[in-house]
Design an enzyme around this catalytic site. Structure first.
Site, short mmCIF file in Angstrom:
data_model
loop_
_atom_site.label_atom_id
_atom_site.label_comp_id
_atom_site.label_asym_id
_atom_site.label_seq_id
_atom_site.Cartn_x
_atom_site.Cartn_y
_atom_site.Cartn_z
CE1 TYR A 9 1.10 -6.57 -2.47
CE2 TYR A 9 1.49 -4.41 -1.50
CZ TYR A 9 1.28 -5.77 -1.35
OH TYR A 9 1.25 -6.34 -0.11
CD GLU B 245 -0.11 -0.61 2.12
OE1 GLU B 245 -1.35 -0.65 2.11
OE2 GLU B 245 0.59 -1.38 1.46
CD GLU C 211 1.98 -4.88 3.04
OE1 GLU C 211 1.27 -4.84 2.01
OE2 GLU C 211 1.62 -4.46 4.14
NE ARG D 149 4.89 -4.44 8.10
CZ ARG D 149 3.92 -4.10 7.24
NH1 ARG D 149 3.75 -4.78 6.12
NH2 ARG D 149 3.13 -3.08 7.49
CG HIS E 25 -1.78 -3.53 8.67
ND1 HIS E 25 -0.59 -3.95 8.12
CD2 HIS E 25 -2.68 -3.60 7.67
CE1 HIS E 25 -0.79 -4.28 6.84
NE2 HIS E 25 -2.06 -4.08 6.54
CG ASN F 256 4.05 -2.04 2.17
OD1 ASN F 256 5.07 -2.43 2.72
ND2 ASN F 256 2.88 -1.95 2.79
O1 IFM Z 1 -3.43 -6.93 2.04
C1 IFM Z 1 -2.91 -5.67 1.83
C2 IFM Z 1 -2.21 -5.18 3.08
O2 IFM Z 1 -3.05 -5.15 4.18
C3 IFM Z 1 -1.68 -3.77 2.87
N1 IFM Z 1 -0.91 -3.68 1.65
C4 IFM Z 1 -1.48 -4.24 0.47
C5 IFM Z 1 -1.93 -5.66 0.70
C6 IFM Z 1 -2.51 -6.25 -0.59
O3 IFM Z 1 -3.56 -5.49 -1.07
#
Ligand code: IFM
Length: 477
Positions: A304, A173, A363, A84, A128, A302
Site C-alpha cells: 500500500y 497479513e 493486494e 482472490r 483473512h 500486499n
Molecule cells: O482491507 C484491507 C484488507 O483486509 C487487508 N489488507 C489491507 C486492506 C486495506 O486496508
C-alpha cells in the site's frame, strides 16, 4: 520473462500474467446469521461499542453472499483472470472444529463453479481474520492448539475445493492481524500488549506452515503460499541512529515474517529485541521455524505505501518512531502516501534477499471518496492514477528480472474496512449502502483496458507527467 515496451509503446506483461481483484469474507459477504454460519471474532468486536467508526458492522456490508452471481458477472465483464476471496472459517466450521457445515461448503462451491465457468481462476485465502469466536474463547491465536485447528480446517477446505482450486493462500497479513489485533487493540480481538502480539504472530506463522504441510499431504495439485503485508522502510535521515531505527522497523514488519517463511529461521536481531522488550519467547519451540519454512510455491505481497522511521521509542518500547506522511508526497483520501516507486524497490529487494520465488501482488489499492454522479459515472481519477502508477511499478520490477506472476487490485468492491467501517472506499466498483447497488467506477474501466491490452497503453503511462512524478517523489529519504 521480461516483456519490454513493444513497438506500439505498450508496456506488455508476460503471457499468462494473472489480472485479479481481491475481497475477504467478513468485509463483503454479510449474511452473518445465514446457513449455519458461526460467530467470528469480528462479529463480536464490531458489535462492541466504540470499536468501529459509526458503529458499522459486517452484518450486511456489500451483501456478496447474496449478490455473488452479479459480482462474478462484473468480474467477467472487466476481463479478470483471477479472483482472490477468503473462505469464512465460521461458515465452514461454525465452532472452529469438526465436520464441515454443508451449507457453508455449498456457498463456496457455487462461487467457485461460476468463476470457473467464466474463465476466472478462484484463489481462496484460508484465513483473512474471521476466527471462529468459539476458538477465541479457548485462547485464539494466543493458544498453540489453534494452529492444529487451523491445519484441520485447511485440510477440509483442500478436500472440498481442491479438485477445482489451483491457487491457495494460507494466512492474510499476519503482521496486521498480530499488531492491530494484539498490540494496538484496534482490530479484533482488541488486545494491547506487545508480548501477546509476538506470540500471536508466531502462531499465525505456524498456522501457515501447518497448512502448507497439510496441502502437500492432501495429494491435490496446485500452489500455495502466504500473503504478507510488506512496507518498504526508509530512514528519515542519513544519521546512524535513524538507519538503526529503520533496520529495526523493517525487522518488525517485514523480516520477522519473510525470514522464517523463506529461510526457515527467525532473524537473530529480532529474537534478541523481542526477548529483551517483550520477555521470553516461550511460544517458539524447537522445529517451529522449520515448519514455518516448509517450502511454499510463491509469495503473496500486499503493498500500500512506504514507511519512514526515525530513532525514538514507541509507547511500548520498540526503538523507532514512524514519521507522519510527508507533505510533499501525494496522498490518497485516507492520508496514505502514494509511493509506487517503493513498490518496485520492494520487489527487487525481495528477489535480491530471498531469491527467485514467484511473487503475486495479492493486494494493492487506495481509498478515494468519489461517488457516482447523476449519470452513474464515478470519476475517481485518484484511483486511476494510483492503479496506473503501481502497475507501471510492477512492470519495472519484471523488467528488472523479478518473477512477478500476477496482480490483484484491492478491492473489487467498496466494503467493510475493519475499524474504519464503511467510510473508506477501496472498490473499483461503487457499492451503495444499504441497497447494495453496484456501479463500476471509471477506475474499473481503466483496469479493464489494462487487462485487455495485457499492459499499459502509451496514453495511460507517459514518460513525463503525473505518473512518473509520483514515482520520483517516492525515492527513499
Ligand atoms: O482491507 C484491507 C484488507 O483486509 C487487508 N489488507 C489491507 C486492506 C486495506 O486496508
Amino acid at each position: 520473462m521480461t516483456e519490454p515496451t513493444d513497438a506500439a509503446g505498450v508496456r506488455r506483461f508476460p503471457g499468462g500474467f494473472l489480472w485479479g481483484v481481491g475481497t475477504s469474507s467478513y468485509q463483503v459477504e454479510g449474511a452473518v446469521h445465514e446457513d449455519g454460519r458461526g460467530e467470528s471474532i469480528w462479529d463480536r468486536f464490531s458489535h462492541a461499542p466504540g470499536r468501529v467508526v459509526n458503529g458499522d458492522t459486517g452484518d450486511v456490508t456489500a451483501d456478496h453472499f447474496h449478490r455473488w452471481a452479479e459480482d462474478v458477472e462484473i468480474m467477467a465483464a472487466l476481463g479478470l483472470s483471477a479472483y482472490r476471496f477468503s473462505l469464512a472459517w465460521p461458515r465452514i466450521q461454525p465452532a472452529g472444529r469438526g465436520r464441515p457445515n454443508p451449507a457453508g461448503i455449498a456457498f463456496y462451491d457455487r462461487l467457485i463453479d461460476a468463476l470457473l465457468e467464466r474463465g476466472i481462476r478462484p484463489c481462496p485465502t484460508l484465513y483473512h481474520w474471521d476466527l471462529p469466536q468459539a476458538l477465541e474463547d479457548e485462547g485464539g491465536w494466543l493458544d498453540r492448539s489453534t494452529v492444529d485447528r487451523f491445519a484441520d480446517y485447511a485440510s477440509r477446505c483442500f478436500d472440498a475445493f481442491g479438485d477445482r482450486v489451483a491457487t491457495w493462500f494460507t494466512v492474510n497479513e499476519p503482521w496486521v492481524a498480530a499488531t492491530l489485533g494484539y498490540r494496538l487493540g484496534i482490530h479484533a480481538p482488541g488486545r494491547r500488549d506487545l508480548r501477546l502480539a509476538v506470540r500471536a504472530s508466531h502462531h499465525l506463522l505456524l498456522a501457515h506452515g501447518a497448512a502448507v504441510r497439510a496441502f502437500r499431504t492432501s495429494g491435490h495439485d496446485g500452489r500455495i503460499g502466504v500473503v504478507l503485508s510488506l512496507a518498504p522502510t526508509y530512514a528519515a535521515s542519513r544519521s546512524a541512529a535513524d538507519a538503526e531505527a529503520a533496520r529495526g522497523s523493517d525487522g518488525y514488519t517485514n523480516r520477522w515474517f519473510l525470514e522464517p517463511v523463506l529461510r526457515g529461521a527467525y532473524p537473530a536481531d529480532m529474537l534478541e529485541l523481542f526477548g529483551r522488550i517483550a520477555g521470553p519467547l516461550d511460544s517458539i519451540q524447537p522445529g517451529d521455524a522449520e515448519l514455518i519454512g516448509t517450502p511454499s510455491d510463491f509469495l503473496g505481497v500486499n503493498y500500500y505505501t512506504r514507511r519512514v522511521v526515525s530513532a525514538g521509542l514507541s509507547h511500548d518500547g520498540l526503538p523507532w518512531r514512524v514519521e507522519p506522511a510527508a507533505p510533499d508526497v501525494p496522498r490518497t483520501d485516507t492520508g496514505w502516501e502514494m509511493t509506487p516507486g517503493c513498490l518496485t524497490e520492494l520487489l527487487v529487494r525481495v528477489r535480491d534477499d530471498y531469491g527467485d520465488i514467484p511473487i503475486l501482488i495479492t493486494e494493492n489499492g487506495s481509498v478515494w471518496l468519489d461517488s457516482p454522479g447523476p449519470d452513474g459515472r464515478t470519476p475517481d481519477t485518484g484511483r486511476i492514477a494510483f492503479l496506473r502508477t503501481h502497475v507501471a511499478a510492477v512492470h519495472r520490477a519484471i523488467e528488472g528480472g523479478v518473477p512477478v506472476e500476477g496482480y490483484f487490485y484491492w478491492s473489487l468492491l467498496d466494503n467493510f474496512e475493519w475499524a474504519e467501517g464503511f467510510r473508506s472506499r477501496f472498490g473499483l466498483v461503487h457499492v451503495d449502502y444499504p441497497t447494495g447497488r453496484r456501479l463500476v467506477k471509471e477506475s474499473g474501466k481503466a483496469y479493464a483496458a489494462i487487462i485487455a491490452a495485457n499492459g499499459l497503453l502509451p496514453e495511460i503511462v507517459v514518460e513525463s507527467g503525473p505518473p512518473e512524478e509520483l514515482a520520483a517523489s517516492a525515492a527513499p529519504a
